[in-house]
Design an enzyme around this catalytic site. Sequence first.
Site, PDB file in Angstrom:
ATOM      1  N   LYS A   1      -0.792   7.694  -7.885  1.00  0.00           N
ATOM      2  CA  LYS A   1      -0.129   6.548  -8.491  1.00  0.00           C
ATOM      3  C   LYS A   1       0.889   6.973  -9.539  1.00  0.00           C
ATOM      4  CE  LYS A   1      -2.405   3.185  -6.416  1.00  0.00           C
ATOM      5  NZ  LYS A   1      -1.766   2.140  -5.606  1.00  0.00           N
TER       6      LYS A   1
ATOM      7  N   LYS B   1      -4.511   2.017   6.873  1.00  0.00           N
ATOM      8  CA  LYS B   1      -5.554   1.020   6.690  1.00  0.00           C
ATOM      9  C   LYS B   1      -4.955  -0.345   6.359  1.00  0.00           C
ATOM     10  CE  LYS B   1      -6.261   2.136   1.822  1.00  0.00           C
ATOM     11  NZ  LYS B   1      -7.173   2.731   0.833  1.00  0.00           N
TER      12      LYS B   1
ATOM     13  N   LYS C   1      -4.129  -4.911   0.951  1.00  0.00           N
ATOM     14  CA  LYS C   1      -3.508  -6.003   0.201  1.00  0.00           C
ATOM     15  C   LYS C   1      -2.110  -5.622  -0.275  1.00  0.00           C
ATOM     16  CE  LYS C   1      -7.700  -7.914  -1.987  1.00  0.00           C
ATOM     17  NZ  LYS C   1      -8.315  -8.164  -3.305  1.00  0.00           N
TER      18      LYS C   1
END
Length: 417
Positions: A186, A281, A284
């Site tokens: 991140k 995958k 969201k």
Amino acid sequence: MGRAALSQFLILSNSSPRLSSSLRSRGGVQSKYLKRPGFIRQNRAINGHNATGFRCCCSVSLSQPVAPEASSSSVRKRMVSGVQPTGAIHLGNYLGAIKNWVALQNSYDTLFFIVDLHAITLPYDTQQLSKASRNTAAIYLACGVDTSKASVFVQSHVRAHVELMWLLSCATPIGWLNRMIQFKEKSRKAGDENVGVALLTYPVLMASDILLYQSDFVPVGEDQKQHLELTRELAERVNYLYGGRKWKKLGGRGGSIFKVPEPLIPPAGARVMSLTDGLSKMSKSAPSDQSRINLLDPKDVIANKIKRCKTDSFPGLEFDNPERPECNNLLSIYQIISSKTKEEVARECQDMNWGTFKNLITDALVDHLHPIQVRYEEIISDPAYLDGVLADGATKAAAIADATLENVYQAMGFLRR
């Protein structure tokens, strides 16, 4: 407990999940490894697999109830899990976590919460956080979480989560956190100036979420194994530094302050993947809503997403062909939604073309999700009921959490009121 958690990783299997018996023998935490307080294993993997990311997620079995045998004693073992109120809850979240909880609540003392504190580690919409938390709670209930069997609450409604996080942070070596793969990924993408310190300390909050309730088991997916391992190591470290006779000399009961939680890991299987890329995958955070089936998608939207989802040009349909990831993903979704075995689905679909199968899986999805959507609308339209559920859940959770927190304060030498 995860990103867009507490992501979900779906395990498709014909057997019930198992407890990881090899955790201690293959790189797991040993009770004596903290004789040197600064020591930590280089290999943080559970069951020999490298871990990435962090979300509180569960795994689910296709044809068996998803619950290992609980203790025969009258006191049930405790399990905690949660999902972040960020983005729309999608099929992967449901099949990988929430559906699993419905089975687990029958065998364990369960606490399911909305991890709103985890949701703010990255930029978020302040106008939507409260609404999203309520919507997530309503989805829990609509999917079958029973408040007579499980406590449902919002993480920030139990203040002990934040207090314990600070106490644990003071006992956590910075080197442990610097090894966390999620933070590295991140921070590399966003840049140091755009990443808050909370993203680095996120695993400590997860540890607080788990240890606060003296949890026996935590359902884990592939992307949260590393963080659960850190939780176990941190529990052992605090027990060594402040527990035992040291705690007893301060007027405490002595012994371990925290239970060291065990992972609940099902047999290896397949993930719930994106509708637009069978190698990624379902998420969201994916930019395109076309990549996922949201639990509240209406019938026409589901049909359109399935109609447009990525497929291939091979004849027939089959599981486990590495050259056909989209085919395996769609068959796996159909398998669990239809409650059929892998063998039954393989026989049913082996000679189908994509057009026929897409109609089949669309009908199965619509039929499965419709009752959930109806129940959700009933719950969300009754705010007094939902608020009551969350308040009651927070009260029950706080009773457990406050007792743990008081023990930690005492063991760490604080002057108490």
